[in-house]
Scaffold this active site. Structure first.
Site, PDB file in Angstrom:
ATOM      1  N   HIS A  55       0.844  -1.199   0.000  1.00 44.87           N
ATOM      2  CA  HIS A  55       0.000   0.000   0.000  1.00 44.87           C
ATOM      3  C   HIS A  55       0.874   1.243   0.000  1.00 44.87           C
ATOM      4  O   HIS A  55       2.099   1.147   0.096  1.00 44.87           O
ATOM      5  CB  HIS A  55      -0.973  -0.010   1.175  1.00 44.87           C
ATOM      6  N   HIS A  57       1.492   3.976   1.954  1.00 38.85           N
ATOM      7  CA  HIS A  57       2.059   4.748   3.063  1.00 38.85           C
ATOM      8  C   HIS A  57       3.582   4.810   2.971  1.00 38.85           C
ATOM      9  O   HIS A  57       4.242   3.848   2.572  1.00 38.85           O
ATOM     10  CB  HIS A  57       1.615   4.167   4.405  1.00 38.85           C
ATOM     11  N   ASP A  59       6.108   4.724   4.970  1.00 40.44           N
ATOM     12  CA  ASP A  59       7.001   3.775   5.636  1.00 40.44           C
ATOM     13  C   ASP A  59       7.030   2.424   4.926  1.00 40.44           C
ATOM     14  O   ASP A  59       7.759   1.520   5.341  1.00 40.44           O
ATOM     15  CB  ASP A  59       6.637   3.617   7.120  1.00 40.44           C
ATOM     16  N   HIS A  60       6.265   2.307   3.843  1.00 38.16           N
ATOM     17  CA  HIS A  60       6.277   1.098   3.016  1.00 38.16           C
ATOM     18  C   HIS A  60       6.815   1.368   1.617  1.00 38.16           C
ATOM     19  O   HIS A  60       7.190   0.427   0.914  1.00 38.16           O
ATOM     20  CB  HIS A  60       4.865   0.510   2.918  1.00 38.16           C
ATOM     21  N   HIS A 116      -7.351  -0.710   5.687  1.00 39.04           N
ATOM     22  CA  HIS A 116      -6.318   0.225   6.148  1.00 39.04           C
ATOM     23  C   HIS A 116      -6.152   1.339   5.118  1.00 39.04           C
ATOM     24  O   HIS A 116      -6.148   2.522   5.450  1.00 39.04           O
ATOM     25  CB  HIS A 116      -5.015  -0.532   6.358  1.00 39.04           C
ATOM     26  N   ASP A 133      -0.125  -3.801   6.466  1.00 36.55           N
ATOM     27  CA  ASP A 133      -0.752  -3.281   7.683  1.00 36.55           C
ATOM     28  C   ASP A 133      -2.208  -3.705   7.808  1.00 36.55           C
ATOM     29  O   ASP A 133      -3.005  -3.013   8.449  1.00 36.55           O
ATOM     30  CB  ASP A 133      -0.665  -1.747   7.701  1.00 36.55           C
ATOM     31  N   HIS A 171       4.889  -4.680  11.037  1.00 35.18           N
ATOM     32  CA  HIS A 171       5.264  -3.945  12.248  1.00 35.18           C
ATOM     33  C   HIS A 171       5.360  -4.870  13.461  1.00 35.18           C
ATOM     34  O   HIS A 171       4.634  -5.860  13.561  1.00 35.18           O
ATOM     35  CB  HIS A 171       4.231  -2.850  12.567  1.00 35.18           C
TER      36      HIS A 171
END
Length: 259
Positions: A55, A57, A59-60, A116, A133, A171
């Protein structure tokens, strides 16, 4: 057989470097940090050939551009077609589930798991699930874009995978998730046992991930919204009666958000 290497990043992210045991060609899942991947690869004889994104975001996805530059723009970057992700070279349009072939990895199943984010996807390779996530050990992702109905459907789809499926989420949220789960489902013996196991692992700084689908069905309240114990807990917390599965999930996520 698929080999999986764990690369910690940031405060609590896990990046997963995957390759078949018969090949040195590897893919990185959700590289939020490029330098962490580059440094890890320097300690191996693996050759990075591609990226798998779940996805949008940061941090990905934050490491895509630097990795592309480092590898002279030769990397194949797979990801959801309906999310704005710079650097995707192989956009995937997945309505529910689809089987695709990825060079060096072979045949894999891609699953649409909105909740998410609206375009979130998961990769199921052999008996290993890379779910970003969506599903965490003991919990699930926040609903930043999707609806409770979408997330519950996504989690229900994942719960149908074989019990021995290894769950590689993105995570290390397990301890915090279990604190909430124990508050909701305090007498669950499987949850109590698993919580003690996680404590021992984390005390040694060992990842609690991967989990398994069997474990999550036994201990994760978000996969147990059809169970009487979870519905009773929600009814008591919110002072309502005659609660169904989707109401249970919706209120459970609301409760977790402020826990």
């Amino acid at each position: 057989m698929l080999n999986v290497h764990t690369i910690p990043a940031f405060n609590d992210n896990y990046l997963w470097l995957v390759h078949q045991s018969t090949s040195q060609d590897a893919y990185i899942v959700d590289p939020g940090c490029a330098q962490t991947v580059i440094d890890y690869l320097a300690t191996t004889n693996l050759n990075l050939v591609g990226i798998l994104i779940t996805h949008h975001h940061a941090d990905h996805t934050g490491g895509i551009e630097q990795l592309q530059q480092h590898f002279n723009h030769t990397l194949a970057v797979y990801g959801p077609s309906n999310e704005h992700i710079k650097g995707i070279t192989q956009p995937l349009t997945i309505a529910s589930q689809d089987t695709i072939v990825i060079p060096s990895l072979g045949q894999i199943q891609v699953m649409a798991v909105p909740g998410h984010t609206l375009g979130h996807i998961a990769y199921y390779i052999e008996n290993k699930l890379f779910c970003g996530d969506t599903l965490f050990s003991g919990g699930c992702g926040r609903l930043f874009e999707g609806t409770p109905e979408q997330m519950l459907q996504s989690l229900s789809m994942l719960a149908l995978l074989p019990d021995d499926t290894l769950v590689y989420c993105a995570h290390e949220y397990t301890r915090a998730n279990l604190d909430f789960a124990l508050h909701v489902d305090a007498t669950n013996p499987d949850l109590i046992t698993y919580s003690a196991k996680v404590d021992k692992l984390r005390a040694k700084n060992i990842p609690s991930i991967p989990s398994t689908i069997a474990i999550e069905k036994a201990i994760n309240p978000f996969l147990r919204c059809h169970k009487n114990a979870i519905q009773v807990a929600i009814s008591a917390q919110f002072n309502i009666v005659n609660i169904d599965e989707i109401q249970t999930f919706t209120l459970l996520r609301q409760w977790k958000n402020s826990f």
